[in-house]
Scaffold this active site. Structure first.
Site, mmCIF file in Angstrom:
data_model
loop_
_atom_site.group_PDB
_atom_site.id
_atom_site.type_symbol
_atom_site.label_atom_id
_atom_site.label_comp_id
_atom_site.label_asym_id
_atom_site.label_seq_id
_atom_site.Cartn_x
_atom_site.Cartn_y
_atom_site.Cartn_z
ATOM 1 C CE LYS A 162 42.985 -5.263 -17.416
ATOM 2 N NZ LYS A 162 42.542 -3.824 -18.092
ATOM 3 C CB SER A 239 44.671 -4.768 -21.320
ATOM 4 O OG SER A 239 43.983 -3.840 -20.669
ATOM 5 C CB SER A 263 41.293 -2.688 -21.902
ATOM 6 O OG SER A 263 42.772 -2.182 -22.314
#
Length: 399
Positions: A162, A239, A263
């Site tokens: 990420k 996210s 997320s």
């Protein structure tokens, strides 16, 4: 219960009609579009959206989605994409979970370089539409393979990070923000070090909303939103949406994520993956911080199988030096727990939002179906809703 082990088959590509308009470079690792490699795969550079869209053949490729059962409309295999490469043997990452790919590497059926080739080729095919991968660090990944990967449960398997957290010296991050563009780190995070010890080959970063706040992974720095491989007019969630889109599209079989208010779990739901938020303090968060969001944000992964997540978390869990607290050790590992049935559990079913307002009827039915399945397995399921000042919490969090 763990998913059944996928079949370990290698997909052969037989392309007999070259495209004279395509420019290729040949190497012992296969055939790659030179036009894509020069701007997609060059050290640890950010993928520039204009370059992606200007790629001469980026619009010709279609998308893949999660394996097991059905695939999104318009899905084509690597052998149907229109690439001009001839007689190239290529693994289709989409058809395997991480454990299966590691088994192929261990058996000698495929090499780590070939798996990385497959992941990079898939980026070239779908990323212009998905905007899932925002940075590629091929050179450091190749160097790691050349230096000999450590033996572990996922030796040779390509992996993405990420674009926030899991700090790595060889893979900078933008954190979804022009303010934090191209942030470099002096030392590796403890989580990254542990991931490397499993034999994984990290080679890039994935899209997030700015500063990882939001449930749609779109940030101005990337030039466009991350899109869902199942439906390009839908979000993959956030996210950790770029990670979810990359796994669902068959770029990789697993990717790093983190979860504060959903997320990991939201993108997993949007993209038909397995997403699990570990207990706080279960995974290391140092040395750059002792905790995320006051203990609310937890590191984790998005995968295509329960067994991959269980095995990977087993390998990286545990406190790191200086941690302000840590979760108590498990009596047995997560992977070991998959091999036996648990005792009856007490499970709360919340059929509304936390403030008591209704949820979408379709989601309600799916949730109730899961509850019925758990009850049929012998667990005790009761309807309940946490009692708290939810509106006050959201005001304090968002205002």
């Amino acid at each position: 219960r763990p998913d059944p082990a996928p079949q370990l088959d290698v997909g052969w590509i037989d392309r007999t009609r070259p495209d004279p308009d395509q420019n290729h470079s040949r190497s012992r690792r296969g055939v790659v579009h030179r036009a894509k490699r020069q701007h997609l795969i060059s050290g640890a550079k950010t993928l520039i959206p204009d370059s992606l869209h200007n790629s001469p053949s980026s619009s010709r490729f279609t998308l893949e989605g999660p394996t097991r059962g059905r695939k999104p409309d318009g899905w084509k295999s690597l052998g149907q994409t229109g690439c001009a490469c001839q007689s190239l043997c290529m693994i289709d990452i989409h058809d395997h979970d991480m454990t299966a790919l590691a088994t192929l590497v261990a058996s000698g059926a495929v090499s780590p370089d070939e798996l990385l080739d497959a992941a990079l080729a898939r980026i070239g095919e779908v990323n212009g539409d998905l905007m899932a991968v925002v940075r590629v660090a091929e050179e450091s990944a190749r160097a790691r393979i050349l230096a000999k990967l450590p033996p572990g449960p996922f030796t040779g398997v390509p992996f993405l990070l990420k674009d926030m957290g899991c700090e790595a010296v060889d893979i900078p991050a933008d954190e979804g923000s022009r303010l934090m563009r191209n942030s470099h780190y002096p030392v590796d995070s403890h989580l990254y070090t542990r991931l490397l010890k499993t034999g994984l080959v990290p080679f890039g970063r994935t899209a997030i909303p700015e500063n990882a706040i939001g449930v749609a992974s779109e940030a101005r720095i990337y030039g466009g939103p991350a899109r869902n491989p199942w439906a390009r007019d839908h979000t993959p969630g956030g996210s950790s949406g770029g990670s979810a889109a990359a796994v669902a599209a068959g770029i990789v079989a697993g990717a790093h994520g983190s979860d504060g208010g959903g997320s990991i779990r939201i993108p997993a739901s949007c993209c038909n993956l397995f997403g699990f938020k570990p207990t706080r303090g279960r995974l290391p968060d140092g040395p750059y911080s002792g905790e995320g969001w006051g203990g609310l944000a937890i590191e984790g992964v998005l995968t295509k199988s329960v067994r991959d997540t269980a095995t990977l978390l087993d390998a990286v869990m545990g406190p790191d030096p200086g941690a302000p607290y840590h979760a108590p050790p498990l009596t047995q590992g997560l992977a070991a727990s998959l091999r036996s049935d648990p005792p009856p559990l007490r499970i709360a079913l919340c059929e509304t939002r936390l403030d008591g307002t209704p949820i979408d009827p379709g989601i309600a039915e799916i949730t109730q179906s899961a509850a019925r399945h758990l009850a049929n397995l012998g667990h005790h399921v009761d309807t309940a809703r946490p009692q708290a000042d939810h509106h006050g919490m959201m005001r304090a969090w968002c205002d």
